[in-house]
Design an enzyme around this catalytic site. Structure first.
Site, mmCIF file in Angstrom:
data_model
loop_
_atom_site.group_PDB
_atom_site.id
_atom_site.type_symbol
_atom_site.label_atom_id
_atom_site.label_comp_id
_atom_site.label_asym_id
_atom_site.label_seq_id
_atom_site.Cartn_x
_atom_site.Cartn_y
_atom_site.Cartn_z
ATOM 1 N N SER A 40 0.788 -1.262 0.080
ATOM 2 C CA SER A 40 -0.070 -0.031 -0.183
ATOM 3 C C SER A 40 0.808 1.431 0.008
ATOM 4 O O SER A 40 0.392 2.394 -0.252
ATOM 5 C CB SER A 40 -1.030 0.031 1.292
ATOM 6 O OG SER A 40 -0.233 -0.238 2.367
ATOM 7 N N ASP A 328 -2.159 8.091 8.255
ATOM 8 C CA ASP A 328 -2.862 7.317 9.011
ATOM 9 C C ASP A 328 -1.923 6.565 9.720
ATOM 10 O O ASP A 328 -0.835 6.957 9.945
ATOM 11 C CB ASP A 328 -3.947 6.533 8.218
ATOM 12 C CG ASP A 328 -3.318 5.438 7.034
ATOM 13 O OD1 ASP A 328 -1.957 5.436 7.456
ATOM 14 O OD2 ASP A 328 -4.067 4.950 6.466
ATOM 15 N N HIS A 331 0.573 4.519 7.075
ATOM 16 C CA HIS A 331 1.069 5.332 5.654
ATOM 17 C C HIS A 331 1.710 6.614 6.115
ATOM 18 O O HIS A 331 1.352 7.359 6.876
ATOM 19 C CB HIS A 331 0.230 5.110 4.866
ATOM 20 C CG HIS A 331 -0.606 3.857 4.557
ATOM 21 N ND1 HIS A 331 -1.714 3.612 4.820
ATOM 22 C CD2 HIS A 331 -0.134 2.804 3.614
ATOM 23 C CE1 HIS A 331 -2.014 2.178 4.899
ATOM 24 N NE2 HIS A 331 -0.911 1.754 4.025
#
Length: 362
Positions: A40, A328, A331
């Site tokens: 991600s 977050d 990340h």
């Protein structure tokens, strides 16, 4: 010159990154294509097309990105996006979004929640593990790219000059080894043996990438896992980070360094570059003011579970996202990504033995 000694130069580059790409490339790409693999941290929207809970297809993700919400797990650009700009290339689109046309400037195969091991991240739904990403890249080479080159030699030259970047392994710890209620890997393997298991799989995938034509490959270390809010806010520790968890990352990264050096030695004409994201990331988290940041510990967006999860859909983020290291609980913000990407492109203490600017010239 060590990482800490190069901080002042990186700060300057960080403050001027917005205009850096156009100054460098003077309008012309310096590499034919950028191919992106990983999780991600690099995903540009592949998970939008998969049945998974690991998605970033809603605000506030993308709140500072020119195209808005795209499936990137950040407020703006990723490390891969900055590297594309520095190379003079368009952002590599998610491979699952391309159905008929062939993109000659590169593709993004990265997938949120997935990792090196096939089972990693499966509790969240479907994602593309590293083997599946390699399968898709093989299809790109065999079925799509081959139609656009007159002969195999031209295709081989194109691939040999393209840049391949990889960021994977984080989830094999966060979504596997550190989840004993879901996986038994921590019971089966002491941490050094688990790291070696990951290296064995990774080496196989890199050999396959080489056999498909890749020659210039940058693999980023996994970050300081114990500093991520998801870990730091849930484990007992002193200071900014859970150093016991950081030790797991260090074991992996030490083995990665040796593995990449061995691959370069073994495969003729290859250059496997180590992206030292862990050290520079740890320094920015623990000493954010050095990098023009104000907060190295807390997520900018409003999350579930007191800052330890993903962003709450449509909730308003902090006023200045680029003052934070974390977007977050897992990340990076665009600011943090720019520090790592700029360092890797210019500095041989961040990307070694060659930075990307020198790598394209080889």
């Amino acid at each position: 010159m060590g990482i800490k000694q190069s901080i002042s130069s990186l700060i300057f580059l960080f403050l001027s990154f917005a205009n850096f790409g156009s100054v460098l490339i003077d309008g012309s790409p310096i590499a034919p294509a950028l191919y992106v693999f990983g999780d991600s941290l690099f995903d540009s929207g592949n998970n939008n097309f998969l049945p998974t809970l690991a998605k970033a297809d809603f605000l506030p993700y993308g709140v500072n990105f020119a195209k808005g919400v795209t499936g990137r797990f950040t407020n703006g650009k990723t490390v891969a996006d900055f590297i594309a700009e520095f190379l003079g290339l368009p952002y590599a689109p998610p491979c699952l979004s391309i159905h008929k046309s062939t993109i000659l400037t590169g593709l993004n195969y990265a997938s949120g929640s997935c990792g090196i091991l096939p089972e990693t991240g499966s509790q969240l739904g479907k994602c593309l593990n590293l083997k599946e990403q390699m399968d898709l890249f093989e299809k790109t080479v065999r079925s799509d790219l081959s139609r656009h080159f007159k002969n195999p030699n031209d295709l081989a030259e194109y691939l040999s000059k393209s840049i391949f970047i990889v960021s994977v392994g984080n989830n094999d710890f966060l979504n596997n080894y550190l989840q004993p209620k879901l996986y038994n890997t921590s019971k089966r393997y002491p941490s050094p043996q688990f790291a070696q298991l990951l290296m064995d799989h990774l080496s196989h995938h890199f050999e396959r990438l080489y056999n498909l034509g890749a020659r210039k490959i940058v693999m980023f270390e996994i970050g300081p896992l114990g500093c991520t809010p998801s870990i730091a806010k849930t484990q007992s520790h002193s200071g900014n980070c859970a150093e016991g968890t950081n030790k797991l990352a260090s074991i992996f990264n030490d083995k990665l360094r040796a593995t990449l050096a061995n691959l370069t030695f073994t495969f003729q004409g290859s250059l496997f570059v180590l992206g030292r994201a862990n050290g520079i990331g740890y320094d920015a988290i623990t000493s954010p003011l050095k990098y023009g940041l104000e907060d190295g510990s807390n997520p900018c967006c409003t999350t579930w579970n007191n800052g330890t999860s993903a962003c709450i859909p449509w909730a308003k983020p902090c006023f200045q996202p680029n003052s934070h290291f974390f977007w977050d609980a897992f990340h990076l913000t665009e600011s943090a990504s720019s520090v790592i990407a700029t360092g890797c492109f210019n500095d041989t203490t961040v990307c070694t033995p060659l930075n990307i600017k020198k790598l394209v010239q080889v």
